[in-house]
Design an enzyme around this catalytic site. Structure first.
Site, short mmCIF file in Angstrom:
data_model
loop_
_atom_site.label_atom_id
_atom_site.label_comp_id
_atom_site.label_asym_id
_atom_site.label_seq_id
_atom_site.Cartn_x
_atom_site.Cartn_y
_atom_site.Cartn_z
N ASP A 21 -99.17 7.76 20.99
CA ASP A 21 -99.55 6.38 20.72
C ASP A 21 -99.63 6.23 19.20
O ASP A 21 -99.79 7.22 18.48
CB ASP A 21 -100.90 6.10 21.39
CG ASP A 21 -101.38 4.68 21.17
OD1 ASP A 21 -100.52 3.77 21.11
OD2 ASP A 21 -102.60 4.46 21.07
N ASP A 23 -101.34 3.17 16.98
CA ASP A 23 -102.60 2.70 16.42
C ASP A 23 -103.80 3.40 17.04
O ASP A 23 -103.90 3.54 18.26
CB ASP A 23 -102.73 1.19 16.63
CG ASP A 23 -101.74 0.41 15.78
OD1 ASP A 23 -101.42 0.88 14.68
OD2 ASP A 23 -101.29 -0.66 16.22
N ASP A 250 -105.21 7.01 23.27
CA ASP A 250 -106.62 6.69 23.51
C ASP A 250 -106.81 5.62 24.58
O ASP A 250 -107.90 5.07 24.72
CB ASP A 250 -107.29 6.23 22.21
CG ASP A 250 -106.73 4.90 21.70
OD1 ASP A 250 -105.59 4.55 22.09
OD2 ASP A 250 -107.43 4.22 20.94
#
Length: 255
Positions: A21, A23, A250
Site C-alpha cells: 500500500d 499512503d 494498513d
C-alpha cells in the site's frame, strides 16, 4: 537448450511478490492532511497539516505540468498500459498535445475540426498517447525528479521533504530500506504497488518521494475505479499461482 553461463530459467522467475500500500504504509501523506498522524504520535497538528498541504501542492503541480493531469483526471486507468492497444506508436517527440483536440474545449481546436468525440477511436488513441508519454517521463525522471522542478519549486521540495522526514521520524527512509532489500533480490523478489490514489497523482507522488527506483511503472496499480481486490486478482493472474504473495498495508483489503 540452456545457454552456457546462463542461470536456470527457474531462477529468473519471481518467487515472492511484495504488494505494498502507499499512503500511511510506505509514506505518510493523507494522515498529515487529516491530522491522524499528529494525533496518534503527539506531533504539532497544524504544522503537520501545513506540510501535507505543501507536499500536496507539489504533487499536483508536477502532475499538472508534466503528466497531463488535467487531461487524464477523468480518464483514470488501473495500470499504465491499460489503453496501450489503442496506441499506433507514432513518434511523440514532435507531437503537439496542446492542439490535438483531446479535450476539445478551446476555440482554436473547435475551429480546426481536430476535436475528438469522447469515447471515439480517435479519442482513445490520443488517450493512449498521453499514457505512453507519462510512462516515458516516469521511466526517465523517476530517479531524478529534481530535473522536472524549477529553481524555487526544487528548493521547496527539498525543504518540505526534509521537514516531513524529521516530523515522521524518517518513516519513508525506513520503508525505502525494506523496499530496497526486496529490490536487491530481483528477479526472485518483486515490489508491486496497489494504491487508492488515482494513477497520475500516484506517479507524481512516487517521483517526489524518490520511490521511482523501487517501483517500476509497470508494477503500479491504481484501485479507485475497481477496488483493491480487483488489482490483487490482476497481479495474481500476471505472476501466477506458484509465487508467494506478501501484502503490506494498513487496511482491511490487505488482510
Amino acid at each position: 537448450l540452456q545457454a552456457l553461463g546462463q542461470p536456470p530459467l527457474l531462477d529468473l522467475e519471481p518467487k515472492r511478490i511484495f504488494i505494498w500500500d502507499l499512503d500511511e504504509t510506505v509514506l505518510i501523506f493523507n494522515s498529515l492532511l487529516n491530522g491522524a498522524y499528529a494525533g496518534r504520535f503527539g506531533k504539532d497538528m497544524e504544522y503537520a497539516h501545513q506540510l501535507g498541504r505543501r507536499m500536496e501542492e507539489l504533487v499536483t503541480g508536477l502532475a499538472d505540468a508534466n503528466l497531463f493531469y488535467k487531461d487524464l483526471d477523468e480518464c483514470d486507468q488501473v495500470h499504465i498500459d491499460d489503453v496501450a492497444n489503442e496506441d499506433n506508436q507514432i513518434d511523440l517527440t514532435v507531437y503537439d498535445f496542446s492542439s490535438d483536440g483531446f479535450r476539445g474545449t478551446s476555440a482554436s481546436v473547435m475551429m480546426s475540426g481536430s476535436a475528438s468525440a469522447r469515447g471515439s477511436h480517435d479519442w482513445f488513441k490520443k488517450l493512449a498517447y498521453r499514457y505512453r508519454r507519462v510512462k516515458e517521463i516516469y521511466q526517465v525522471y523517476s530517479a531524478n525528479p529534481a530535473s522536472l522542478l524549477s529553481g524555487p519549486k526544487f528548493e521547496e521540495w527539498r525543504q518540505v521533504s526534509s521537514e516531513i522526514a524529521h516530523l515522521t521520524d524518517n518513516w519513508l527512509g525506513l520503508a525505502v530500506k525494506s523496499l530496497s532489500i526486496v529490490n536487491d533480490k530481483s528477479p526472485g523478489y518483486v515490489n508491486v504497488l496497489v494504491t487508492t490514489t488515482a494513477l497520475v497523482p500516484a506517479l507524481s507522488k512516487l517521483m517526489l518521494y524518490n520511490l521511482g527506483p523501487v517501483f517500476p511503472v509497470e508494477n503500479i496499480y491504481s484501485a479507485p475505479k475497481v477496488g483493491k481486490d480487483c488489482c490483487f486478482e490482476r497481479i495474481s493472474a500476471r505472476f501466477g499461482s506458484k509465487c508467494t504473495y506478501v501484502v503490506v498495508g494498513d487496511a482491511a483489503e490487505e488482510e
